[in-house]
Design an enzyme around this catalytic site. Structure first.
Site, PDB file in Angstrom:
ATOM      1  N   ILE A  82     -12.530  54.971  17.321  1.00  0.00           N
ATOM      2  CA  ILE A  82     -13.529  55.474  16.371  1.00  0.00           C
ATOM      3  C   ILE A  82     -14.107  54.247  15.695  1.00  0.00           C
ATOM      4  CG2 ILE A  82     -11.733  55.945  14.637  1.00  0.00           C
ATOM      5  CD1 ILE A  82     -13.663  58.160  13.562  1.00  0.00           C
ATOM      6  N   ALA A  83     -15.427  54.179  15.675  1.00  0.00           N
ATOM      7  CA  ALA A  83     -16.064  52.992  15.113  1.00  0.00           C
ATOM      8  C   ALA A  83     -17.470  53.328  14.621  1.00  0.00           C
ATOM      9  CB  ALA A  83     -16.146  51.890  16.172  1.00  0.00           C
ATOM     10  N   GLU A 134      -3.588  55.684  16.451  1.00  0.00           N
ATOM     11  CA  GLU A 134      -2.974  54.485  15.892  1.00  0.00           C
ATOM     12  C   GLU A 134      -4.046  53.748  15.098  1.00  0.00           C
ATOM     13  OE1 GLU A 134      -2.780  54.696  19.420  1.00  0.00           O
ATOM     14  OE2 GLU A 134      -0.665  55.128  19.741  1.00  0.00           O
ATOM     15  N   ASN A 144      -5.630  48.214   7.866  1.00  0.00           N
ATOM     16  CA  ASN A 144      -6.903  48.930   7.749  1.00  0.00           C
ATOM     17  C   ASN A 144      -6.772  50.116   6.787  1.00  0.00           C
ATOM     18  OD1 ASN A 144      -9.417  50.075   8.064  1.00  0.00           O
ATOM     19  ND2 ASN A 144      -9.432  49.891  10.294  1.00  0.00           N
ATOM     20  N   TYR A 147      -8.487  58.881   7.325  1.00  0.00           N
ATOM     21  CA  TYR A 147      -7.662  59.785   8.138  1.00  0.00           C
ATOM     22  C   TYR A 147      -6.847  60.729   7.246  1.00  0.00           C
ATOM     23  CZ  TYR A 147      -8.916  56.330  11.683  1.00  0.00           C
ATOM     24  OH  TYR A 147      -9.607  55.481  12.504  1.00  0.00           O
TER      25      TYR A 147
END
Length: 148
Positions: A74-75, A104, A109, A116
């Protein structure tokens, strides 16, 4: 979030160059263009793109096997962060029928871990030295769905 401009759409061949750019900008070990292209024809693959004015500015990869969801990546491009795009991508993927979804994330981060947690994931474990460039532990985060 400017939902009037940004929309979440399925990953298509036309997004390939944009998604490659996002990979290179966001990850120390980016997926190759070929690896990304392979996702277009993989039955278990559920990749989506955040598109703004026809350009992919973020994306999320998910593999679903027998009701188990595994987030591959995911970016969001740095200049588009902080606008709810990552959250919109996650919430769209959570609509898929799954027993659980897991991922993960680098231990350092904290921004991603906060996102999340906000979307229902819980910290369930650690994978020591999972990442390289630099070497770092991965925190395993999972969201379980109620089975009825």
């Amino acid at each position: 979030m400017h939902t009037d401009i940004m929309k979440i759409v399925p990953f298509e061949k036309k997004h390939l160059d944009d998604v490659c750019k996002i990979e290179k900008v966001c990850f120390s070990n980016p997926w190759s263009k070929k690896d990304l292209e392979n996702q277009l024809n993989t039955e278990t693959s559920c990749f989506i793109v955040a598109e703004e004015r026809g350009k992919a500015v973020g994306y999320m990869g998910l593999q679903i096997f027998y009701g188990e969801g595994y987030v591959t990546n995911i970016a969001v491009l740095p200049e588009y962060r902080g606008r709810g795009i990552g959250e919109a991508l996650i919430r769209k993927q959570l609509e898929n029928p799954m027993d659980f979804i897991t991922l993960e994330v680098r231990e350092s981060n904290l921004t991603a871990m906060s996102l999340y947690t906000k979307t229902g994931f819980e910290r369930v474990g650690v994978r020591p030295n999972f990442y390289s460039n630099p070497t770092e532990n991965a925190v395993i985060m999972t969201k379980y769905f109620n089975k009825e």
